[in-house]
Scaffold this motif. Structure first.
Motif, PDB file in Angstrom:
ATOM      1  N   PHE A 158      48.256  64.549  30.233  1.00 20.72           N
ATOM      2  CA  PHE A 158      48.826  63.867  29.068  1.00 20.72           C
ATOM      3  C   PHE A 158      48.592  62.360  29.132  1.00 20.72           C
ATOM      4  O   PHE A 158      48.172  61.732  28.153  1.00 20.72           O
ATOM      5  N   LEU A 159      48.856  61.742  30.285  1.00 21.26           N
ATOM      6  CA  LEU A 159      48.652  60.305  30.411  1.00 21.26           C
ATOM      7  C   LEU A 159      47.177  59.945  30.315  1.00 21.26           C
ATOM      8  O   LEU A 159      46.816  58.902  29.737  1.00 21.26           O
ATOM      9  N   SER A 160      46.302  60.784  30.849  1.00 23.23           N
ATOM     10  CA  SER A 160      44.865  60.535  30.724  1.00 23.23           C
ATOM     11  C   SER A 160      44.436  60.562  29.259  1.00 23.23           C
ATOM     12  O   SER A 160      43.599  59.765  28.822  1.00 23.23           O
ATOM     13  N   THR A 161      45.039  61.457  28.503  1.00 22.59           N
ATOM     14  CA  THR A 161      44.723  61.548  27.083  1.00 22.59           C
ATOM     15  C   THR A 161      45.198  60.317  26.329  1.00 22.59           C
ATOM     16  O   THR A 161      44.477  59.767  25.487  1.00 22.59           O
ATOM     17  N   LEU A 162      46.415  59.873  26.616  1.00 31.40           N
ATOM     18  CA  LEU A 162      46.932  58.668  25.958  1.00 31.40           C
ATOM     19  C   LEU A 162      46.106  57.436  26.345  1.00 31.40           C
ATOM     20  O   LEU A 162      45.832  56.568  25.516  1.00 31.40           O
ATOM     21  N   TRP A 163      45.694  57.369  27.616  1.00 29.88           N
ATOM     22  CA  TRP A 163      44.831  56.270  28.055  1.00 29.88           C
ATOM     23  C   TRP A 163      43.524  56.254  27.246  1.00 29.88           C
ATOM     24  O   TRP A 163      43.030  55.180  26.875  1.00 29.88           O
ATOM     25  N   ALA A 164      42.986  57.446  26.980  1.00 22.80           N
ATOM     26  CA  ALA A 164      41.724  57.553  26.243  1.00 22.80           C
ATOM     27  C   ALA A 164      41.839  57.037  24.811  1.00 22.80           C
ATOM     28  O   ALA A 164      40.833  56.712  24.177  1.00 22.80           O
ATOM     29  N   LEU A 165      43.066  56.938  24.292  1.00 21.43           N
ATOM     30  CA  LEU A 165      43.271  56.412  22.942  1.00 21.43           C
ATOM     31  C   LEU A 165      43.268  54.884  22.914  1.00 21.43           C
ATOM     32  O   LEU A 165      43.357  54.287  21.839  1.00 21.43           O
ATOM     33  N   SER A 166      43.196  54.246  24.085  1.00 22.55           N
ATOM     34  CA  SER A 166      43.129  52.777  24.226  1.00 22.55           C
ATOM     35  C   SER A 166      44.299  52.049  23.566  1.00 22.55           C
ATOM     36  O   SER A 166      44.089  51.145  22.740  1.00 22.55           O
TER      37      SER A 166
ATOM     38  N   ASP B 198      49.807  53.624  36.865  1.00 26.89           N
ATOM     39  CA  ASP B 198      48.717  52.897  37.504  1.00 26.89           C
ATOM     40  C   ASP B 198      47.560  53.838  37.824  1.00 26.89           C
ATOM     41  O   ASP B 198      46.381  53.520  37.571  1.00 26.89           O
ATOM     42  N   LEU B 199      47.866  55.006  38.372  1.00 27.37           N
ATOM     43  CA  LEU B 199      46.830  55.988  38.698  1.00 27.37           C
ATOM     44  C   LEU B 199      46.129  56.519  37.449  1.00 27.37           C
ATOM     45  O   LEU B 199      44.964  56.913  37.499  1.00 27.37           O
ATOM     46  N   ALA B 200      46.847  56.523  36.313  1.00 23.20           N
ATOM     47  CA  ALA B 200      46.267  57.022  35.057  1.00 23.20           C
ATOM     48  C   ALA B 200      45.399  55.968  34.371  1.00 23.20           C
ATOM     49  O   ALA B 200      44.782  56.264  33.340  1.00 23.20           O
ATOM     50  N   GLY B 201      45.349  54.745  34.921  1.00 20.82           N
ATOM     51  CA  GLY B 201      44.481  53.726  34.349  1.00 20.82           C
ATOM     52  C   GLY B 201      45.178  52.720  33.463  1.00 20.82           C
ATOM     53  O   GLY B 201      44.514  51.942  32.757  1.00 20.82           O
ATOM     54  N   PHE B 202      46.505  52.705  33.480  1.00 21.20           N
ATOM     55  CA  PHE B 202      47.257  51.750  32.668  1.00 21.20           C
ATOM     56  C   PHE B 202      47.574  50.500  33.488  1.00 21.20           C
ATOM     57  O   PHE B 202      47.764  50.569  34.703  1.00 21.20           O
ATOM     58  N   GLY B 203      47.658  49.369  32.796  1.00 19.44           N
ATOM     59  CA  GLY B 203      48.097  48.134  33.419  1.00 19.44           C
ATOM     60  C   GLY B 203      49.485  47.769  32.928  1.00 19.44           C
ATOM     61  O   GLY B 203      49.804  47.946  31.742  1.00 19.44           O
ATOM     62  N   ASN B 204      50.302  47.255  33.814  1.00 20.67           N
ATOM     63  CA  ASN B 204      51.669  46.887  33.438  1.00 20.67           C
ATOM     64  C   ASN B 204      51.679  45.654  32.544  1.00 20.67           C
ATOM     65  O   ASN B 204      50.924  44.702  32.778  1.00 20.67           O
ATOM     66  N   VAL B 205      52.519  45.675  31.518  1.00 20.59           N
ATOM     67  CA  VAL B 205      52.729  44.525  30.636  1.00 20.59           C
ATOM     68  C   VAL B 205      54.134  43.994  30.922  1.00 20.59           C
ATOM     69  O   VAL B 205      55.122  44.632  30.538  1.00 20.59           O
ATOM     70  N   PRO B 206      54.256  42.862  31.608  1.00 15.29           N
ATOM     71  CA  PRO B 206      55.595  42.338  31.890  1.00 15.29           C
ATOM     72  C   PRO B 206      56.364  42.064  30.601  1.00 15.29           C
ATOM     73  O   PRO B 206      55.826  41.479  29.656  1.00 15.29           O
ATOM     74  N   LEU B 207      57.602  42.501  30.553  1.00 18.25           N
ATOM     75  CA  LEU B 207      58.431  42.280  29.379  1.00 18.25           C
ATOM     76  C   LEU B 207      58.779  40.796  29.284  1.00 18.25           C
ATOM     77  O   LEU B 207      59.071  40.144  30.285  1.00 18.25           O
TER      78      LEU B 207
ATOM     79  N   GLY C 142      47.624  71.543  25.560  1.00 13.97           N
ATOM     80  CA  GLY C 142      46.811  71.918  24.404  1.00 13.97           C
ATOM     81  C   GLY C 142      45.350  71.633  24.702  1.00 13.97           C
ATOM     82  O   GLY C 142      44.997  70.650  25.351  1.00 13.97           O
ATOM     83  N   ILE C 143      44.491  72.469  24.180  1.00 12.37           N
ATOM     84  CA  ILE C 143      43.073  72.366  24.510  1.00 12.37           C
ATOM     85  C   ILE C 143      42.459  71.057  24.021  1.00 12.37           C
ATOM     86  O   ILE C 143      41.560  70.496  24.641  1.00 12.37           O
ATOM     87  N   HIS C 144      42.980  70.523  22.916  1.00 13.92           N
ATOM     88  CA  HIS C 144      42.429  69.270  22.392  1.00 13.92           C
ATOM     89  C   HIS C 144      42.716  68.115  23.327  1.00 13.92           C
ATOM     90  O   HIS C 144      41.872  67.228  23.503  1.00 13.92           O
ATOM     91  N   LEU C 145      43.893  68.077  23.938  1.00 10.70           N
ATOM     92  CA  LEU C 145      44.228  67.006  24.873  1.00 10.70           C
ATOM     93  C   LEU C 145      43.273  67.018  26.053  1.00 10.70           C
ATOM     94  O   LEU C 145      42.769  65.987  26.469  1.00 10.70           O
ATOM     95  N   GLN C 146      43.014  68.191  26.598  1.00 15.99           N
ATOM     96  CA  GLN C 146      42.135  68.288  27.750  1.00 15.99           C
ATOM     97  C   GLN C 146      40.713  67.887  27.376  1.00 15.99           C
ATOM     98  O   GLN C 146      40.032  67.203  28.136  1.00 15.99           O
ATOM     99  N   ARG C 147      40.263  68.303  26.201  1.00 17.15           N
ATOM    100  CA  ARG C 147      38.914  67.969  25.766  1.00 17.15           C
ATOM    101  C   ARG C 147      38.740  66.469  25.617  1.00 17.15           C
ATOM    102  O   ARG C 147      37.767  65.881  26.090  1.00 17.15           O
ATOM    103  N   VAL C 148      39.720  65.813  24.986  1.00 22.25           N
ATOM    104  CA  VAL C 148      39.629  64.371  24.799  1.00 22.25           C
ATOM    105  C   VAL C 148      39.672  63.647  26.142  1.00 22.25           C
ATOM    106  O   VAL C 148      38.941  62.688  26.376  1.00 22.25           O
ATOM    107  N   ALA C 149      40.529  64.105  27.052  1.00 24.54           N
ATOM    108  CA  ALA C 149      40.625  63.469  28.370  1.00 24.54           C
ATOM    109  C   ALA C 149      39.294  63.565  29.108  1.00 24.54           C
ATOM    110  O   ALA C 149      38.845  62.618  29.743  1.00 24.54           O
TER     111      ALA C 149
END
Length: 470
Positions: free
Chosen positions: A320-328, A413-422, A271-278
């Motif tokens: 998609f992952l870049s967009t979710l990352w952008a939502l912090s 990891d490449l998308a900018g997320f850090g792992n949260v150990p369970l 979707g165009i909105h996802l790409q724009r936000v990313a």
């Protein structure tokens, strides 16, 4: 690999020890002998026939594939033992793949079929009810969300697969019991079925009112690949959590798959909105299946798979992952099938998926009698459809692109997320839940801060947690 009762196991049995029968029909037809096979022999021979048939399908030898399918039909049964049942669905998938080589025949054959949404919803609820996998994922997810949201007054949870309200009812109860008092909770549910979201809203609003917890439900009717990010209504000051239950693999089509879409299919996946936000936020089955199955076939260079530890590049999932990352998000919890069903060649996918689904069919064998209608529906309308998509489909139409936890770890990891150990407490709750099923087959393994749910020693599902990393 297969027990005397026809159930599968993860141990190996050399296929060479079983005398192979000719696939040629006629005077030397083995059909009379097939009825005399013991369950273990029958299971081994069914594997041989499935692999032989798949090799013929992959090479375009459809006459020989038809002979193999005919023999399978004399041994397989959707209400037999584990191997007979699974062979029924794999042979159906191979036949479906053959039919797709004649588009006109295939379309005519399916022209009167009706997809019943209510049936799809029902079998997913059965899967949740009779097997522990989603329950374990829900317990772990909720605990990770509660720990991440400690002290937060405004909590927003985005559910990328809003089908089962039980998870969020439990979260509402947990949040209402917080020593510091409950937060204001908003849940955004994403589903293709409006009626599912309406039912979920009713149940959750009723539960929140009963516990006097401030609550809002935001329904979004959409496919994941067409999601409009603005409809999520993420607000400043909210602590954001994201839950993805067996959804992200559907976005793993590669660049070649996107280019091979039919002309009538929209090319804009997210979707165009996802790409724009990313863009705006870019700076902020044992040795048997492993060895005997693949003997006798050599993938062409153009069908060679990528490295098993290298995630396939996909414009869908990357955006998609870049967009979710952008939502912090403070936490994102992900459950995925822990198996590699995204190989480029048919034979790779057949080998891996036979392993995986044999274990799942074993789980159902332990949970429900063979005559169970619920079991038949789950096998046919849920697992059977997944098998068909893995084996019969190619290109953008192939959605069941399951991958191993290692690849998801690299991708996040490449998308900018850090792992949260369970946490230890999350693991403890999960183990107690599995014990309540009174079945020794289920196991939980900790793997680099993530959880892998197994049947015997066979990994089936992974659960991992991630957070926004600057």
């Amino acid at each position: 690999m297969f027990q005397e009762d026809g159930s599968s196991s993860v141990t190996s049995s050399p296929l060479q020890m079983f005398p192979m029968m000719s696939l040629s029909p006629g005077l030397t037809s083995p059909y009379p002998l097939l009825k005399e096979l013991k369950p273990e022999e029958r299971g081994l021979y069914l594997i041989h026939l499935l692999v032989t048939c798949a090799n013929h399908v992959a090479s375009g030898s459809l006459e020989n594939a038809n002979i193999a399918l005919d023999q399978i039909s004399h041994l397989a049964s959707p209400d037999g033992d584990t191997m007979q049942r699974i062979a029924s669905y794999f042979s159906e998938a191979l036949a479906d793949r053959i039919l797709r080589t004649w588009p006109g025949v295939y379309k005519a054959f399916r022209s009167t079929r009706i997809s019943v949404v209510a049936e799809e919803i029902l079998v997913k609820k059965m899967f949740f009810e009779f097997l522990p996998f989603m329950k374990v994922a829900f317990v772990i997810s909720n605990q990770a969300i509660i720990e991440a949201m400690e002290g937060e007054k405004m909590v927003h949870v985005i559910d990328l697969n809003a089908t089962e309200p039980a998870q969020w009812c439990a979260l509402i109860r947990d949040l209402s019991a917080r020593p510091e008092g409950p937060p204001h909770l908003r849940i955004t549910g994403i589903s293709q079925q409006k009626e599912v979201l309406e039912q979920m809203a009713h149940i959750l609003i009723e539960e929140a009112e009963r516990l006097d917890l401030p609550f809002q439900f935001n329904p979004v009717v959409s496919k994941l690949e067409n999601l409009d990010i603005e409809k999520l209504r993420v607000k400043t000051g909210e602590a954001l959590a994201i839950s993805s239950i067996m959804q992200l693999h559907s976005l793993l089509a590669s660049n070649n798959d996107v280019r091979n879409r039919s002309p009538s299919t929209p090319i804009n996946a997210i979707g165009i909105h996802l790409q724009r936000v990313a863009q705006m936020n870019q700076n902020t089955l044992g040795d048997l299946l492993e060895k005997d199955m693949i003997s006798g076939y050599s993938p062409r260079n153009d069908s060679a798979s990528s490295s098993p530890l290298s995630p396939t590049s996909s414009p869908y999932i990357d955006t998609f992952l870049s967009t979710l990352w952008a939502l912090s998000p403070k936490v994102m919890v992900v459950m995925e099938q822990d198996s590699d069903h995204n190989g480029k060649s048919l034979m790779e996918r057949l080998s891996e998926s036979l392993y995986f689904y044999a274990a799942l069919f074993d789980c159902l064998e332990s949970a429900l009698p063979r005559a169970s209608l619920e079991r038949l529906k789950m096998e046919k309308s849920l697992l059977g459809e997944e098998i068909k998509n893995i084996i019969a489909c190619e290109g953008a139409e192939r959605k069941q692109r399951h991958e191993k936890l290692e690849k998801w770890n690299q991708r996040f990891d490449l998308a900018g997320f850090g792992n949260v150990p369970l946490s230890y407490y999350a693991m403890l709750q999960a183990k107690r839940l599995l014990q309540s099923f009174n079945c020794d087959g289920y196991k939980i393994k900790e793997e680099n801060g993530c959880v892998v749910i197994c049947w015997q020693d066979r990994p089936l599902f992974s659960v991992s947690a991630w957070r926004f990393r600057r």
